[in-house]
Scaffold this motif. Structure first.
Motif, PDB file in Angstrom:
ATOM      1  N   ASP A   1      34.644 -18.422  -1.887  1.00 12.81           N
ATOM      2  CA  ASP A   1      33.669 -18.329  -2.977  1.00 12.81           C
ATOM      3  C   ASP A   1      33.198 -16.897  -3.221  1.00 12.81           C
TER       4      ASP A   1
ATOM      5  N   ILE B   1      24.393 -17.766  -4.931  1.00 11.49           N
ATOM      6  CA  ILE B   1      25.379 -17.674  -6.010  1.00 11.49           C
ATOM      7  C   ILE B   1      24.707 -17.410  -7.355  1.00 11.49           C
TER       8      ILE B   1
ATOM      9  N   ARG C   1      23.272 -19.995  -9.191  1.00 11.19           N
ATOM     10  CA  ARG C   1      23.508 -21.152 -10.078  1.00 11.19           C
ATOM     11  C   ARG C   1      22.256 -21.948 -10.270  1.00 11.19           C
TER      12      ARG C   1
ATOM     13  N   GLU D   1      22.482 -22.528  -3.095  1.00 10.18           N
ATOM     14  CA  GLU D   1      23.372 -22.031  -4.137  1.00 10.18           C
ATOM     15  C   GLU D   1      22.644 -21.114  -5.112  1.00 10.18           C
TER      16      GLU D   1
ATOM     17  N   ARG E   1      37.611 -30.642  -3.936  1.00 10.27           N
ATOM     18  CA  ARG E   1      36.494 -30.089  -4.698  1.00 10.27           C
ATOM     19  C   ARG E   1      36.759 -29.887  -6.180  1.00 10.27           C
TER      20      ARG E   1
ATOM     21  N   SER F   1      32.455 -25.353  -6.126  1.00 10.64           N
ATOM     22  CA  SER F   1      32.460 -24.258  -5.147  1.00 10.64           C
ATOM     23  C   SER F   1      32.776 -24.773  -3.753  1.00 10.64           C
TER      24      SER F   1
ATOM     25  N   ARG G   1      29.430 -25.641  -2.017  1.00  8.89           N
ATOM     26  CA  ARG G   1      28.901 -26.969  -2.377  1.00  8.89           C
ATOM     27  C   ARG G   1      29.705 -28.064  -1.676  1.00  8.89           C
TER      28      ARG G   1
END
Length: 178
Positions: free
Chosen positions: A121, A176, A178, A172, A64, A68, A71
């Motif tokens: 995360d 999160i 984002r 996300e 990755r 994240s 993701r």
């Protein structure tokens, strides 16, 4: 391997112990030696599928970079669904219908990979307990988006990549920010 190939090429309708024996170049009795019946064979395919899913998520998570965990494992999960819709359906039908210990353990192994990535995360933002609950919710979300996506597609076809990307980005944004 023969059963996986038949499933991918012909769908579940093409799976029979006799067809698998023929594809594998063995006598039908050999297949019956390893699998008592078709249900046992399907459970074996489900176990193999969950292990392949776990490996795909693990590899994606390890590669990755700065991305994240959510993701990376999210795309790996949904790409598995897109590329192997028949196997994915079989995996969860075997899990939900039979409650075989081997299938449940294989699904738990796959979830453990996802949970570790997701908890990583969220550990800084939330307590470990809440991070684990978030991972559970995301795993359930994955099954939900898969069910919706599969119900909208043609039989044997996985959802389009754009649909999956949108689903991951939406999750996300929700979780999160984002």
């Amino acid at each position: 391997a023969a059963a996986r190939d038949i499933l991918q090429e012909q769908g579940r309708a093409g799976l029979s112990l006799r067809a698998i024996a023929e594809r594998g170049g063995v006598a039908p009795g050999t297949v019956y030696y390893h699998y008592a019946d078709k249900a046992a064979l399907l459970a074996g395919l489900a176990v193999d599928g969950f292990r392949r899913l776990a490996e795909a998520m693990r590899q994606s998570y390890e590669a990755r970079g700065d991305g994240s965990g959510l993701r990376s494992i999210g795309f790996a999960y949904l790409n598995f669904l897109r590329e192997k819709p028949e196997l994915y359906e079989l995996m969860y039908e075997a899990l939900d219908a039979g409650r075989r210990q081997d299938v449940a353990e294989a699904e738990a192994e796959a979830f453990a990979v996802a949970r570790a990535a997701i908890v990583d995360d969220f550990t800084g933002q939330h307590s470990p307990d809440l991070a684990h609950k978030i991972a559970e919710a995301i795993w359930a979300w994955g099954r939900g988006i898969a069910a919706v996506a599969l119900s909208r597609g043609a039989p044997g076809c996985g959802p389009q990549r754009e649909t999956l990307e949108s689903a991951v980005e939406g999750l996300e944004a929700l979780i999160i920010g984002r």
